[in-house]
Design an enzyme around this catalytic site. Structure first.
Site, PDB file in Angstrom:
ATOM      1  N   LYS A 188      48.546  40.734  44.674  1.00 33.55           N
ATOM      2  CA  LYS A 188      49.847  39.979  43.976  1.00 33.55           C
ATOM      3  C   LYS A 188      49.354  38.761  43.688  1.00 33.55           C
ATOM      4  CE  LYS A 188      53.877  42.249  45.556  1.00 33.55           C
ATOM      5  NZ  LYS A 188      55.143  41.668  46.930  1.00 33.55           N
ATOM      6  N   ASP A 237      48.879  39.280  49.153  1.00 30.71           N
ATOM      7  CA  ASP A 237      50.167  39.198  49.085  1.00 30.71           C
ATOM      8  C   ASP A 237      50.323  37.316  48.616  1.00 30.71           C
ATOM      9  OD1 ASP A 237      52.829  39.693  48.105  1.00 30.71           O
ATOM     10  OD2 ASP A 237      53.306  38.682  49.872  1.00 30.71           O
TER      11      ASP A 237
HETATM   12  P1  XMP Z   1      49.259  37.812  53.427  1.00 35.22           P
HETATM   13  O1  XMP Z   1      50.943  37.700  52.076  1.00 35.22           O
HETATM   14  O2  XMP Z   1      49.296  37.569  54.645  1.00 35.22           O
HETATM   15  O3  XMP Z   1      50.332  39.379  53.145  1.00 35.22           O
HETATM   16  O4  XMP Z   1      48.944  38.255  52.122  1.00 35.22           O
HETATM   17  C1  XMP Z   1      49.309  40.443  53.829  1.00 35.22           C
HETATM   18  C2  XMP Z   1      50.532  41.400  54.491  1.00 35.22           C
HETATM   19  O5  XMP Z   1      52.082  41.790  53.807  1.00 35.22           O
HETATM   20  C3  XMP Z   1      52.509  43.315  53.820  1.00 35.22           C
HETATM   21  N1  XMP Z   1      53.454  42.766  52.129  1.00 35.22           N
HETATM   22  C4  XMP Z   1      53.641  43.812  51.766  1.00 35.22           C
HETATM   23  N2  XMP Z   1      53.647  45.146  52.448  1.00 35.22           N
HETATM   24  N3  XMP Z   1      54.923  45.826  50.290  1.00 35.22           N
HETATM   25  C5  XMP Z   1      54.977  45.459  51.286  1.00 35.22           C
HETATM   26  O6  XMP Z   1      54.843  47.101  51.846  1.00 35.22           O
HETATM   27  C6  XMP Z   1      54.796  44.614  50.090  1.00 35.22           C
HETATM   28  O7  XMP Z   1      55.680  44.552  48.791  1.00 35.22           O
HETATM   29  C7  XMP Z   1      53.930  43.544  50.155  1.00 35.22           C
HETATM   30  N4  XMP Z   1      54.014  42.623  50.389  1.00 35.22           N
HETATM   31  C8  XMP Z   1      53.029  41.643  51.640  1.00 35.22           C
HETATM   32  C9  XMP Z   1      51.640  43.527  53.813  1.00 35.22           C
HETATM   33  O8  XMP Z   1      51.164  44.079  55.542  1.00 35.22           O
HETATM   34  C10 XMP Z   1      50.064  42.942  54.084  1.00 35.22           C
HETATM   35  O9  XMP Z   1      49.085  43.378  54.250  1.00 35.22           O
END
Ligand code: XMP
Length: 189
Positions: free
Chosen positions: A130, A102
């Site tokens: 994403k 994300d």
């Molecule tokens: P980052 O922002 O560090 O995020 O790349 C990774 C973690 O954030 C959670 N995440 C989500 N969990 N739906 C979810 O259930 C989503 O759309 C989402 N976006 C981020 C997830 O735990 C991931 O490992």
């Protein structure tokens, strides 16, 4: 649970086709090398278990636990809850497997930590990507699907600890997380 889902983005058949494709890429990259799949808990447990069963090559399995947010949909600081044992990291080629890339903070942080603890190399493989949400420069070496900027649940992904057991990936209805966020604000958490 199903009533909280706005629409299904990837059904079970499509998920398995995506994993087959990525598994072939991982095999081509790691065949003949000793490596360890490191599943990032909790979200990647479903993906990692389907993925490793499609990798017909020797591998070891380890876990790391990280959390980047509480019951909210916005990312926060990355907290590493536990690492694999030192002997599972030092000198090993690791493939970090996560549910979703994300902002990029979680994998960026974990990759650097594992390298600083002596991993020989750290590859990354994500179920969902994403790219529109990235806040640090980071790309995964392998990814199954790209998703638009929606909060998604199912197939290991949760909201407020729920929905991980849905066999498909769906977009959560906005009323559901707005309701949860308001409840969290009211209780001061
Ligand atoms: P980052 O922002 O560090 O995020 O790349 C990774 C973690 O954030 C959670 N995440 C989500 N969990 N739906 C979810 O259930 C989503 O759309 C989402 N976006 C981020 C997830 O735990 C991931 O490992």
């Amino acid at each position: 649970m199903q009533d909280d889902i706005d629409r299904v983005l990837f059904d079970e058949a499509e998920i398995l086709r995506g994993i087959d494709r990525v598994a072939a890429e991982v095999v081509a990259a790691y065949e003949g090398k000793e490596f360890t799949v490191v599943s990032v808990l909790k979200g990647s447990c479903v993906f990692a278990s389907d993925l490793i069963r499609r990798l017909p090559i020797p591998l070891e399995l380890a876990f790391v636990a990280a959390s980047s947010y509480g019951d909210r949909t916005e990312g926060g600081d990355v907290k590493v809850n536990f690492f694999p044992a030192e002997k599972e990291i030092a000198g090993r080629s690791l493939l970090l497997v996560d549910d979703i890339l994300d902002t990029g903070r979680t994998l960026h942080c974990l990759k650097n930590e594992l390298l600083s603890r002596g991993a020989a190399s750290v590859g990354t493989c994500v179920f969902l990507d994403k790219p529109s949400r990235r806040s640090v420069e980071f790309e995964a070496d392998f990814r199954c699907f790209e998703v638009e900027n929606l909060f998604v649940v199912g197939y290991g992904l949760d909201f407020a600890g729920r929905y991980r057991n849905l066999p498909y990936v769906g977009a959560l209805r906005s009323e559901v997380y707005e309701r949860e966020l308001q409840a969290a604000e009211r209780s001061g958490s």
